[in-house]
Every structure is written in C-alpha cells, then in structure tokens.
Write an enzyme that holds these catalytic residues in place. Structure first.
Site, short mmCIF file in Angstrom:
data_model
loop_
_atom_site.label_atom_id
_atom_site.label_comp_id
_atom_site.label_asym_id
_atom_site.label_seq_id
_atom_site.Cartn_x
_atom_site.Cartn_y
_atom_site.Cartn_z
N HIS A 268 0.86 -1.19 0.00
CA HIS A 268 0.00 0.00 0.00
C HIS A 268 0.89 1.24 0.00
O HIS A 268 1.68 1.42 -0.91
CB HIS A 268 -0.94 -0.08 1.21
CG HIS A 268 -2.03 0.94 1.26
ND1 HIS A 268 -2.41 1.74 0.22
CD2 HIS A 268 -2.87 1.27 2.28
CE1 HIS A 268 -3.41 2.52 0.59
NE2 HIS A 268 -3.72 2.25 1.83
N HIS A 307 -2.42 -2.13 -9.71
CA HIS A 307 -3.40 -1.48 -8.83
C HIS A 307 -4.68 -2.31 -8.81
O HIS A 307 -5.07 -2.89 -9.83
CB HIS A 307 -3.73 -0.07 -9.35
CG HIS A 307 -4.32 0.82 -8.31
ND1 HIS A 307 -5.65 0.75 -8.00
CD2 HIS A 307 -3.77 1.73 -7.49
CE1 HIS A 307 -5.90 1.64 -7.03
NE2 HIS A 307 -4.78 2.25 -6.70
N ASP A 363 2.73 5.46 -6.69
CA ASP A 363 3.97 5.34 -5.92
C ASP A 363 5.22 5.25 -6.78
O ASP A 363 6.33 5.37 -6.28
CB ASP A 363 3.89 4.10 -5.01
CG ASP A 363 2.87 4.30 -3.90
OD1 ASP A 363 1.91 3.52 -3.83
OD2 ASP A 363 3.01 5.28 -3.16
C1 SDX Z 1 -1.46 2.28 -3.37
O1 SDX Z 1 -6.18 0.83 -3.21
C2 SDX Z 1 -5.70 2.06 -3.42
O2 SDX Z 1 -6.40 2.90 -3.85
C3 SDX Z 1 -4.23 2.22 -3.06
C4 SDX Z 1 -3.59 3.54 -3.47
C5 SDX Z 1 -4.22 4.71 -2.71
O3 SDX Z 1 -4.10 5.83 -3.20
O4 SDX Z 1 -4.71 4.47 -1.58
O5 SDX Z 1 -3.73 3.76 -4.85
C6 SDX Z 1 -2.12 3.58 -3.11
O6 SDX Z 1 -1.41 1.46 -2.48
C7 SDX Z 1 -0.93 1.97 -4.75
C8 SDX Z 1 -0.38 0.52 -4.88
C9 SDX Z 1 1.03 0.51 -4.31
N1 SDX Z 1 1.57 -0.84 -4.23
C10 SDX Z 1 2.53 -1.30 -5.05
O7 SDX Z 1 3.03 -0.65 -5.97
C11 SDX Z 1 3.03 -2.70 -4.71
C12 SDX Z 1 3.14 -3.53 -5.99
N2 SDX Z 1 1.80 -3.73 -6.52
C13 SDX Z 1 1.15 -4.99 -6.17
O8 SDX Z 1 1.48 -5.56 -4.96
C14 SDX Z 1 -0.31 -5.08 -6.59
O9 SDX Z 1 -0.38 -4.62 -7.88
C15 SDX Z 1 -1.36 -4.40 -5.75
C16 SDX Z 1 -1.27 -4.78 -4.33
C17 SDX Z 1 -1.23 -2.91 -5.88
C18 SDX Z 1 -2.71 -4.82 -6.30
O10 SDX Z 1 -2.79 -6.16 -6.14
P1 SDX Z 1 -4.13 -6.97 -6.52
O11 SDX Z 1 -5.18 -6.08 -7.06
O12 SDX Z 1 -4.48 -7.82 -5.33
O13 SDX Z 1 -3.67 -7.82 -7.73
P2 SDX Z 1 -3.06 -9.25 -7.63
O14 SDX Z 1 -2.01 -9.29 -6.54
O15 SDX Z 1 -4.19 -10.23 -7.57
O16 SDX Z 1 -2.28 -9.36 -9.04
C19 SDX Z 1 -2.89 -9.87 -10.21
C20 SDX Z 1 -1.73 -10.49 -10.99
C21 SDX Z 1 -0.95 -11.55 -10.19
O17 SDX Z 1 -0.34 -12.39 -11.15
P3 SDX Z 1 -0.89 -13.89 -11.37
O18 SDX Z 1 -0.97 -14.53 -9.99
O19 SDX Z 1 -2.28 -13.68 -11.98
O20 SDX Z 1 0.09 -14.55 -12.29
O21 SDX Z 1 -0.75 -9.48 -11.28
C22 SDX Z 1 0.48 -9.81 -10.63
C23 SDX Z 1 0.15 -10.78 -9.52
O22 SDX Z 1 1.27 -11.58 -9.21
N3 SDX Z 1 0.99 -8.54 -10.08
C24 SDX Z 1 2.26 -8.16 -10.17
C25 SDX Z 1 2.28 -6.88 -9.58
N4 SDX Z 1 1.07 -6.55 -9.15
C26 SDX Z 1 0.26 -7.59 -9.46
N5 SDX Z 1 3.35 -8.78 -10.69
C27 SDX Z 1 4.50 -8.08 -10.61
N6 SDX Z 1 4.61 -6.84 -10.07
C28 SDX Z 1 3.53 -6.22 -9.55
N7 SDX Z 1 3.64 -5.00 -9.02
#
Ligand code: SDX
Length: 435
Positions: A268, A307, A363
């Site tokens: 997050h 996201h 971010d």
């Molecule tokens: C913020 O919710 C909000 O509004 C948050 C925010 C706000 O203003 O409050 O916008 C602020 O928190 C932004 C997000 C910051 N976090 C990151 O940058 C961390 C990296 N991102 C991920 O951890 C992820 O993308 C999330 C947590 C942001 C979202 O995750 P989801 O929606 O639960 O998606 P998921 O984990 O189910 O991913 C779907 C697929 C998966 O692959 P498969 O299992 O289908 O093969 O996408 C992949 C994930 O492994 N994936 C990534 C990835 N994010 C998702 N693979 C590599 N790198 C990534 N960053």
C-alpha cells in the site's frame, strides 16, 4: 430495460428468490432468505479482501479504473493539481465544495493556528531510538494525541469532530517533521504561521540557523501537487481501516493511527519506499532486463506497478511524472529517474505486464521526487500519510453521518474442529462445567 431485480433459483430446493438491484448492487442481507431448511442461517457472500464488495455509500471520490479517471467531489484530479492549493483541496474533500474567498481565508487561519504540538509530545518522541522508522513514530504519536484531547471521544458531536479534524490536518506535518529531525539528531523547528502549508512543512524539516526559512517555490508547489494527488482514493486499504476502527466510535486520533498503520504496508503506501530500494537493487539501466526476468519468474513484484482498481494508467502517475521534471530542474537530474523511465518503457511493452494490466501507480514516481528533494526513503510513506489524513477524516466524518452504518463485524466460513472434549481424567482446576 427490465425490472431492477435479480431472480435467484436455489437448485437445492427449486425455490426462486428476488433481490432488488440498487446502484448495480444487491444487498448481501437479501441472500439470507435463501435457505435449504427453515432453521438454516441462510446464504452469505464470501469475498476475501473485498474484491467485489461495496462497504458504504460515499460522495467523496470517484474512480474509473478502466478509463483512468480520478475525481474529488466531481473535480478531475488534473484540474485540482493545476489550479488549487492543497488546503483548498482539503476543504473540498472535507466539505463537498471548493471554498469561497472568505471561507478559504478562515480555513487557512484555522489550520495555521493548530500546527503546534503539546510540548510533552517532544518527550514522547525522545523515547524512540535514533534509528526508529518514521512511520512507527508517526503512528504512535498520532495515537498519543488521543490522550492530549480526551474530548475527542465525543465522536457523535459534529462540532467536536470538526475541531479534531482541523487539529489532525494541522499537526500531521509537525509530527512528520519532528520524526525527521529526531532521526537526524536535530532540534525541532516550530511552525511558522507566515508560511503556507507545504512551505511551513519544509521550514520544520530543513530550517537550520537562518533567522527565517525561505522555501524554494518550485519544490513547495511540487509538494502541494503531490499532497493533492494523495489526499483521498475511495475505499483503499487504509481508508477501510479508518472506517472499521471508526465504526466502533473510537476517537479520530486512534482511528487515524490505525489507518496510518495500514498505509505503512509495502503493498500500500509503503510501496514508494520499496520503489527506491528496487531502483537501487537494479542499479543501472543495463540490469533492467535481468530484473524484469526475475519479476516474471515471480521472485519480486515490480514495486510501483499495478493497482486493484486502475487497470489503465493511474492518472496520478501522469501528473507526478510532469512534476518530477519540474523538481529535477531545481535539484538536478537523478540517475534513478533514468532507470525508472527505462523500466517503465520496457514494462509497458512487455506482454507479462500488459496481460496483467500492470501500469505505473502513484507510488512509482513519487519516491523519486522525494529522494531528489533530499528525503530518505523511510520518510516517503510519512509523506503519503500527511495528505491522506484529509481523506481518512473525510471518510470517517461521512461514516459518522451515515444512518446505515454501524460497527463493522464481518462473518466467516468456519474451517476448524467440530466439538471435542477434555479427557475426563483431567482434574478440575477452574470453574466446574455446568455451574
Ligand atoms: C497504493 O487501493 C488504493 O487505492 C491504493 C492507493 C491509494 O491511493 O490508496 O492507490 C495507493 O497502495 C498503490 C499501490 C502501491 N503498491 C505497489 O506498488 C506494490 C506492488 N503492486 C502490487 O502488490 C499489486 O499490484 C497491488 C497490491 C497494488 C494490487 O494487487 P491486486 O489487485 O491484489 O492484484 P493481484 O495481486 O491479484 O495481481 C494480479 C496479478 C498476479 O499475477 P498472477 O498470480 O495472476 O500470475 O498481477 C500480478 C500478480 O502476481 N501482479 C504483479 C504486480 N502486481 C500484481 N506482478 C508483478 N509486479 C507487480 N507490481
């Protein structure tokens, strides 16, 4: 168009049920009528991490993840970043409309006159090790403010809520700056009410022995834009925490501390700090392909990408990228920006990320700007928490006004043991069963 009703047939009994469709949703409670036997509890929904569950009605922030749209109270984020100060946007998010000239003047005066912290807060902060993480210090200090303002527990009184909201918005930069000065062993700098919100924050962070701190206007405006972009984001993880804790009628200081704790997670608000650590790990543009391969092999996540809602480019990232260029004209170009730009280009063309709709989020670039401004990575999430306090409090105030809301208490699917008993030979050492 047909009747806004969902008809559900339970194949177990052949019975059909109707659930009204309102705003694209059905009420989960309407499923409880669906039973196999009369004494059944009824059907619940199962939605881990709330992927498809609306928890509230809110008029504050609108996001369209597919179209990359973000609006506060109807205003596109791009226009607010172009034309408003952060305190104007804070007023909008909290009150639902932009302030008029006299309203803004009164609002700014009110916030400026609540920026100081009770002197005992310094003693509280002195208890932290020199290398304590600023988010740990911030969360603890915000919670400690509930002991300074015990009247804040009267959460059902709108005027009391407004006073605590002003205090928290005003004091967050002071707490943040104090944690920064503590980590560097520097004396605390008192707020300077002649300065604007972000210029005063810079004053409390960076003033040394000069009689009056003068903030660089480009950097002060860049911080203001970053704060605007981070002010609210509908029902994200930390806002959900704010609403859950606030639903028990806990005071706003303890609720905000809980929200900040949620924000600190690397998935997050902690992601901006992780982005910088990732860029350091990559080290050079030439090593990007190797790192991308490791991400695709599942070894790392590409921090700052992806996201839950945006399956298109995060509109905030676009504005932040423009802001980064303004900052680097003052601070000098940052090698990390070159790695970030190359990383973004490669990722946006790679099928792995395209298929998963992984685009840069808020971010990805914010950390690079903060680093160029001289912040250490462990301060980045603190810089996220300051403006997001506005959103947390606006959502909390909306919760307290919502007649539909009550204490949050989800159900579960029980997967544990069926009833079992203690061995009869065990002696009675407590209350005999059946008294
Ligand atoms: C913020 O919710 C909000 O509004 C948050 C925010 C706000 O203003 O409050 O916008 C602020 O928190 C932004 C997000 C910051 N976090 C990151 O940058 C961390 C990296 N991102 C991920 O951890 C992820 O993308 C999330 C947590 C942001 C979202 O995750 P989801 O929606 O639960 O998606 P998921 O984990 O189910 O991913 C779907 C697929 C998966 O692959 P498969 O299992 O289908 O093969 O996408 C992949 C994930 O492994 N994936 C990534 C990835 N994010 C998702 N693979 C590599 N790198 C990534 N960053």
């Amino acid at each position: 168009m047909g009747e806004q009703v969902l008809t559900i047939t339970d194949e177990r009994t052949g019975k059909s049920y109707k659930a009204p469709i309102t705003d694209g949703t059905i009420r989960a409670m309407d499923l409880r009528q669906i039973k196999e036997d009369a004494e059944d509890f009824g059907i619940m929904t199962y939605d881990p991490a709330f992927l498809n569950t609306a928890s509230c009605r809110s008029s504050i922030t609108y996001i369209d993840g597919d179209r990359g749209i973000l609006r506060y109270r109807g205003y596109p984020i791009e226009e607010l970043a172009e034309k408003c100060t952060f305190l104007e946007v804070a007023y909008l998010v909290l009150n639902g409309s932009l302030p008029g000239e006299s309203e803004l003047k009164e609002w700014v005066h009110l916030v400026k006159h609540h920026t100081m912290l009770h002197e005992t807060t310094k003693k509280f902060l002195e208890g932290f090790r020199y290398d304590a993480h600023p988010m740990g210090m911030l969360v603890s200090t915000v919670a400690a403010l509930s002991t300074v303002y015990p009247e804040a527990r009267h959460v059902l009184d709108p005027e009391n809520r407004r006073m605590q909201i002003v205090r928290l918005i005003a004091k967050m930069p002071t707490i943040a700056a104090y944690t920064y000065r503590h980590s560097l062993g520097l004396p605390y700098v008192y707020p300077d009410n002649d300065l604007g919100y972000t210029a005063n924050f810079m004053n409390m962070l960076w003033k040394m022995l000069e009689p009056k701190y003068v903030a660089n206007p480009v950097l002060s405006r860049a911080l203001s834009i970053l704060f605007i972009l981070h002010a609210d984001h509908e029902q994200n993880c930390s806002t959900n925490a704010m609403r859950a804790v606030g639903s028990s009628q806990a005071d706003p200081y303890l609720s905000t501390a809980a929200a900040a704790a949620a924000l600190s997670g690397p998935l997050h608000g902690g992601a901006n700090e992780q982005v910088l650590l990732m860029l350091d790990e990559i080290g050079s543009v030439s090593r990007i392909p190797e790192y991308i391969d490791a991400v695709k092999a599942g070894k790392y996540k590409l921090m700052g990408f992806g996201h839950r809602v945006y399956k298109n480019y995060d509109p905030r990232a676009r504005v932040i990228k423009w802001t980064a260029e303004q900052v680097f004209q003052v601070t000098g170009r940052n090698a990390k920006l070159d790695i970030a730009l190359a990383l973004e280009k490669i990722a946006l063309e790679d099928e792995y990320f395209i298929k998963r709709k992984l685009y840069p989020n808020v971010d990805f670039y914010s950390g690079i700007i903060y680093q160029a401004m001289g912040f250490k990575p462990d301060m980045f999430t603190v810089l996220f928490a300051i403006p997001r306090t506005v959103g947390w409090l606006a959502q909390w105030d909306e919760l307290m006004r919502d007649p539909e809301q009550k204490i949050s208490r989800p159900r579960q699917i029980f997967t544990g043991s069926a009833e079992r008993h203690m061995p009869a030979e065990r002696p009675t050492i407590g209350v005999p069963v059946g008294v």
